[in-house]
Design a protein around this motif. Structure first.
Motif, PDB file in Angstrom:
ATOM      1  N   PHE A 159       0.895  -1.060   0.018  1.00 57.69           N
ATOM      2  CA  PHE A 159      -0.002   0.163  -0.003  1.00 57.69           C
ATOM      3  C   PHE A 159       0.936   1.353  -0.106  1.00 57.69           C
ATOM      4  CE2 PHE A 159      -2.702  -3.110   2.657  1.00 57.69           C
ATOM      5  CZ  PHE A 159      -3.286  -3.603   1.539  1.00 57.69           C
ATOM      6  N   PRO A 160       0.329   2.409  -0.463  1.00 61.97           N
ATOM      7  CA  PRO A 160       1.250   3.638  -0.516  1.00 61.97           C
ATOM      8  C   PRO A 160       1.593   3.966   1.045  1.00 61.97           C
ATOM      9  CG  PRO A 160      -1.148   3.810  -1.550  1.00 61.97           C
ATOM     10  CD  PRO A 160      -0.978   2.424  -0.923  1.00 61.97           C
ATOM     11  N   LYS A 161       2.727   4.506   0.959  1.00 63.03           N
ATOM     12  CA  LYS A 161       3.444   5.228   2.298  1.00 63.03           C
ATOM     13  C   LYS A 161       3.741   6.422   2.039  1.00 63.03           C
ATOM     14  CE  LYS A 161       7.114   4.245   5.568  1.00 63.03           C
ATOM     15  NZ  LYS A 161       8.317   3.548   5.856  1.00 63.03           N
ATOM     16  N   ILE A 162       3.089   7.402   2.375  1.00 65.45           N
ATOM     17  CA  ILE A 162       3.161   8.876   2.535  1.00 65.45           C
ATOM     18  C   ILE A 162       4.122   9.174   3.700  1.00 65.45           C
ATOM     19  CG2 ILE A 162       2.294  11.024   2.151  1.00 65.45           C
ATOM     20  CD1 ILE A 162       1.408   8.923  -0.145  1.00 65.45           C
ATOM     21  N   GLU A 163       5.290   9.406   3.422  1.00 67.00           N
ATOM     22  CA  GLU A 163       6.482   9.748   4.450  1.00 67.00           C
ATOM     23  C   GLU A 163       6.320  11.280   4.923  1.00 67.00           C
ATOM     24  OE1 GLU A 163      10.080   7.884   4.622  1.00 67.00           O
ATOM     25  OE2 GLU A 163       9.367   6.352   2.922  1.00 67.00           O
ATOM     26  N   ALA A 206      -1.216  -6.030   9.330  1.00 69.91           N
ATOM     27  CA  ALA A 206      -0.639  -5.874  10.720  1.00 69.91           C
ATOM     28  C   ALA A 206      -0.768  -4.021  11.060  1.00 69.91           C
ATOM     29  CB  ALA A 206       0.709  -6.248  11.059  1.00 69.91           C
ATOM     30  N   LEU A 207      -1.339  -3.708  11.477  1.00 69.56           N
ATOM     31  CA  LEU A 207      -1.600  -2.319  11.808  1.00 69.56           C
ATOM     32  C   LEU A 207      -0.685  -1.791  12.976  1.00 69.56           C
ATOM     33  CD1 LEU A 207      -5.381  -1.367  11.977  1.00 69.56           C
ATOM     34  CD2 LEU A 207      -3.599  -0.873  10.097  1.00 69.56           C
ATOM     35  N   SER A 208      -0.275  -2.687  13.892  1.00 74.38           N
ATOM     36  CA  SER A 208       0.352  -2.376  14.946  1.00 74.38           C
ATOM     37  C   SER A 208       1.168  -3.915  15.276  1.00 74.38           C
ATOM     38  CB  SER A 208      -0.225  -1.812  16.109  1.00 74.38           C
ATOM     39  OG  SER A 208       0.554  -1.728  17.040  1.00 74.38           O
ATOM     40  N   GLY A 209       2.306  -3.869  15.715  1.00 71.87           N
ATOM     41  CA  GLY A 209       3.262  -4.783  16.111  1.00 71.87           C
ATOM     42  C   GLY A 209       3.169  -5.987  15.040  1.00 71.87           C
ATOM     43  N   ASN A 246       4.526  -7.367   9.599  1.00 76.14           N
ATOM     44  CA  ASN A 246       4.944  -6.162  10.781  1.00 76.14           C
ATOM     45  C   ASN A 246       5.115  -4.886   9.981  1.00 76.14           C
ATOM     46  OD1 ASN A 246       7.183  -6.452   8.833  1.00 76.14           O
ATOM     47  ND2 ASN A 246       8.539  -7.350  10.488  1.00 76.14           N
ATOM     48  N   ARG A 247       4.510  -4.518   9.067  1.00 75.96           N
ATOM     49  CA  ARG A 247       4.507  -3.144   8.453  1.00 75.96           C
ATOM     50  C   ARG A 247       2.907  -2.773   7.894  1.00 75.96           C
ATOM     51  NH1 ARG A 247       8.555  -2.727  10.667  1.00 75.96           N
ATOM     52  NH2 ARG A 247      10.710  -2.827   9.582  1.00 75.96           N
ATOM     53  N   SER A 248       2.350  -1.649   8.571  1.00 75.14           N
ATOM     54  CA  SER A 248       1.146  -1.603   8.292  1.00 75.14           C
ATOM     55  C   SER A 248       0.776  -1.047   6.726  1.00 75.14           C
ATOM     56  CB  SER A 248       0.510  -0.248   9.128  1.00 75.14           C
ATOM     57  OG  SER A 248       1.496   1.053   8.989  1.00 75.14           O
ATOM     58  N   THR A 264      -0.830   5.835   5.406  1.00 72.63           N
ATOM     59  CA  THR A 264      -1.138   4.764   4.418  1.00 72.63           C
ATOM     60  C   THR A 264      -2.693   4.954   4.156  1.00 72.63           C
ATOM     61  OG1 THR A 264       0.985   3.586   4.790  1.00 72.63           O
ATOM     62  CG2 THR A 264      -0.979   2.202   3.837  1.00 72.63           C
ATOM     63  N   PHE A 265      -3.086   4.515   2.976  1.00 72.88           N
ATOM     64  CA  PHE A 265      -4.240   4.356   2.738  1.00 72.88           C
ATOM     65  C   PHE A 265      -4.858   3.273   1.643  1.00 72.88           C
ATOM     66  CE2 PHE A 265      -2.423   7.183  -0.514  1.00 72.88           C
ATOM     67  CZ  PHE A 265      -2.965   6.783  -1.792  1.00 72.88           C
ATOM     68  N   LEU A 266      -6.148   3.145   1.954  1.00 77.04           N
ATOM     69  CA  LEU A 266      -6.938   2.005   0.987  1.00 77.04           C
ATOM     70  C   LEU A 266      -7.746   2.516   0.217  1.00 77.04           C
ATOM     71  CD1 LEU A 266      -6.933  -1.023   3.540  1.00 77.04           C
ATOM     72  CD2 LEU A 266      -5.214  -0.586   1.793  1.00 77.04           C
ATOM     73  N   GLN A 267      -7.950   2.443  -1.167  1.00 75.96           N
ATOM     74  CA  GLN A 267      -9.089   2.514  -1.869  1.00 75.96           C
ATOM     75  C   GLN A 267      -9.471   1.615  -3.112  1.00 75.96           C
ATOM     76  OE1 GLN A 267      -7.919   6.444  -3.150  1.00 75.96           O
ATOM     77  NE2 GLN A 267      -6.865   5.971  -4.892  1.00 75.96           N
ATOM     78  N   LYS A 268     -10.600   1.402  -3.014  1.00 72.98           N
ATOM     79  CA  LYS A 268     -11.119   0.443  -4.033  1.00 72.98           C
ATOM     80  C   LYS A 268     -11.225   0.811  -5.341  1.00 72.98           C
ATOM     81  CE  LYS A 268     -13.502  -3.409  -5.660  1.00 72.98           C
ATOM     82  NZ  LYS A 268     -13.340  -3.634  -6.921  1.00 72.98           N
ATOM     83  N   PRO A 269     -10.978   0.444  -6.574  1.00 72.67           N
ATOM     84  CA  PRO A 269     -10.435  -0.928  -6.770  1.00 72.67           C
ATOM     85  C   PRO A 269      -8.968  -0.863  -7.065  1.00 72.67           C
ATOM     86  CG  PRO A 269     -11.135   0.012  -8.791  1.00 72.67           C
ATOM     87  CD  PRO A 269     -11.607   1.041  -7.704  1.00 72.67           C
ATOM     88  N   ASP A 270      -8.222   0.209  -6.620  1.00 75.52           N
ATOM     89  CA  ASP A 270      -6.847   0.163  -6.902  1.00 75.52           C
ATOM     90  C   ASP A 270      -6.102  -0.736  -6.238  1.00 75.52           C
ATOM     91  OD1 ASP A 270      -7.510   3.709  -7.318  1.00 75.52           O
ATOM     92  OD2 ASP A 270      -7.040   2.306  -8.966  1.00 75.52           O
TER      93      ASP A 270
END
Length: 132
Positions: A6-10, A58-61, A80-82, A17-23
């Motif tokens: 998923f995208p990681k906007i630093e 894994a949102l956390s941990g 281990n990465r969101s 990080t975000f999710l969107q359908k259908p991408d």
């Protein structure tokens, strides 16, 4: 199985990080649930679904997702990465283990809850998997 990225906007203030359908998700999300406060040494899952597809994040941990193929072979995915999600198609036998303290797993499902969709006996899963 497929590991989705998923995208990681630093940002110095914190990443996003975000999710969107259908991408990013290969199905329409019909249900969302999460597991947390899993005691040390416990496992979750231990089943497959007849129809449901799922993405686990894994949102956390951290925790491991163990996939057992019909022939008994095991594959392990350590989450281990969101900004990663594990896509599991229908008829995938899985369980989750090795939860870190404060682990939080997010589950995105293609169907609403239906008890009859669960396959809880490995021999039945094996039989159904070999038919497909």
């Amino acid at each position: 199985m497929e590991l989705l990225h998923f995208p990681k906007i630093e940002d110095p203030r914190g990443n996003l990080t975000f999710l969107q359908k259908p991408d990013q998700i290969p199905f329409e999300i019909k249900r969302v649930f999460w597991t947390y406060d899993v005691p040390g040494g416990e496992t979750r899952g231990g089943h497959a679904y007849r129809e449901q597809e799922e993405v686990i994040i894994a949102l956390s941990g951290s925790f491991d997702v163990i996939i057992k193929n019909a022939n008994g072979e095991l594959d392990k995915y350590s989450l281990n990465r969101s900004y990663y999600g594990l896509y599991l198609p229908a008829l995938t036998w899985r369980h989750m283990e090795n939860f870190s303290t404060n682990a939080l797993s997010l589950h995105l499902s293609s169907t609403e809850f239906e008890a009859s969709d669960y396959i809880r006996k490995f021999n039945l899963f094996k039989k159904l998997s070999l038919k497909k």
